[in-house]
Write a protein that holds these residues in place. Structure first.
Motif: not given
Length: 302
Positions: A187-192, A217-222
Motif C-alpha cells: 500500500c505504501n509503495i503504491s502511494i509513493l 516515506v516516514i510511515i514506510l520506514a517506521i
C-alpha cells in the motif's frame, strides 16, 4: 512469551518452577533490553496516545477518514502500555502461571494491533490510488463495520492466546504479521509511486502532495523498523536453538514491534502540529469539493 514457556518445558521439566529471567540467567541482555523498551513504551506511549485521542476529539469537524482507525489503535495501545509492571513481575519474580493469563491476553491484543494500521494504509491507498472509488466509499458506517470486525478478530485471538491450549498456535501470529507486513508495504509503495507521478507543478495542491510524499516515506520506514524484525526472524524459528530464540531473538524482535505503541502516536502528533504551517485549514476546505481531494488528504495519516 508463551512460546518460550513451551520450549523450556519441553527441554527440562526441572525449569518449570523458575522465572523466565532465571531460565535466561546466562544470557540476560536481551530480556533487560526488552524490559527497558517496555517501560519506555509505557512512560512515552500512554501520554502520546492520550494526546492523540484528545486532538482527534478536538478536531472532530475537520477529521479525516482514517481518524476512526487511529482512535481505536490509540485505545488498544493505551491498554497494552499498562502491562509492563505485571510483565516485569511475571518475567523476573513470579513463578505462578495465573498471572500469565492476563499477560498473554495483552500480548494477544498487541499481536494483532497491526490490523488497525493495515486499515489506515488501505484507507490512504484508496484515497490516493483510486480517488474516484474512494469518494463513493466515504461512509462512516462502512468504517464502523470494519472497526467492529477488526476488534472481534483481535479479541478472539487474544482469548485463544490467553488459554494457551491450541497446538502450534504461535504460527497464527507468524502468518498474520507476514501477511500484514507485505500488505502495508504494498500500500505504501503504491502511494509513493502515485504521489511521485503527480508531484509536478507549482500550485498548492501539488505542494500538499509533496508533503504527503514525505509523510508516507516516514510511515514506510517506521513499518519496516517496527515490523521487519519479527517478519524476518520468526518464520525461521526452527533453525535456532530454543535457548537462542527465547533469550535473544524473541525478545529483541518484540521490543522493536511493541515500541510502535510510542512511535505511531508521536508520528501522528508531529503531522498534526506541522499541518497548519504546511497547509492552512482554508486550503483543505477549498478542496472538499474537488475531485482530487482524496489525493491530498494525508494530514492525519499514521
Amino acid at each position: 512469551m508463551d512460546i518460550c514457556s513451551y520450549m523450556y518445558s519441553s527441554l527440562n521439566s526441572s525449569l518449570t518452577n523458575k522465572t523466565l529471567y532465571a531460565k535466561c540467567a546466562d544470557t540476560p541482555a536481551a530480556i533487560i533490553f526488552y524490559l527497558v523498551m517496555q517501560f519506555l513504551n509505557m512512560l512515552l506511549g500512554i501520554p502520546a496516545n492520550v494526546m492523540v485521542l484528545w486532538l482527534i476529539q478536538k478536531k472532530r469537524r475537520d477529521s479525516s477518514t482514517s481518524d476512526i482507525f487511529i482512535v481505536h489503535l490509540a485505545v488498544l495501545d493505551i491498554f497494552y502500555c499498562l502491562i509492563p509492571p505485571l510483565e516485569f513481575a511475571s518475567i523476573v519474580y513470579l513463578t505462578t502461571s495465573s498471572n500469565w493469563y492476563v499477560v498473554r491476553f495483552f500480548y494477544g491484543l498487541k499481536d494483532f494491533s497491526p490490523l488497525f494500521l493495515s486499515c489506515i494504509c488501505l484507507d490512504r491507498y484508496m484515497a490516493v490510488v483510486h480517488p474516484i472509488f474512494f469518494t463513493k466509499l466515504m461512509n462512516t458506517r462502512r468504517r464502523s463495520v470494519c472497526v467492529g470486525v477488526t476488534w472481534f478478530v483481535i479479541l478472539v485471538y487474544a482469548a485463544a492466546k490467553c488459554v494457551k491450549k491450541i497446538p502450534h498456535f504461535e504460527k497464527v501470529f507468524t502468518v498474520m504479521i507476514l501477511a500484514v507486513f507485505i500488505f502495508m508495504v504494498f500500500c505504501n509503495i503504491s502511494i509513493l509511486w502515485a504521489l511521485r507521478q503527480s508531484a509536478s507543478g507549482r500550485d498548492e495542491r501539488h505542494r500538499i502532495k509533496k508533503r504527503a510524499f514525505k509523510i508516507v516515506v516516514i510511515i514506510l520506514a517506521i513499518i519496516v523498523f517496527n515490523y521487519f524484525p519479527p517478519v524476518a526472524l520468526f518464520p525461521f524459528k526452527d533453525f535456532f536453538s530454543p535457548n537462542i530464540f527465547c533469550c535473544y531473538i524473541h525478545h529483541i524482535a518484540f521490543a522493536f514491534m511493541d515500541f510502535s505503541s510510542t512511535i505511531q502516536p508521536i508520528l501522528y502528533l508531529s503531522q498534526v502540529l506541522a499541518a497548519p504551517a504546511a497547509a492552512p485549514r482554508c486550503c483543505y476546505s477549498c478542496m472538499e469539493n474537488d475531485s482530487e481531494h482524496a489525493n491530498a488528504n494525508f494530514s492525519a495519516t499514521v
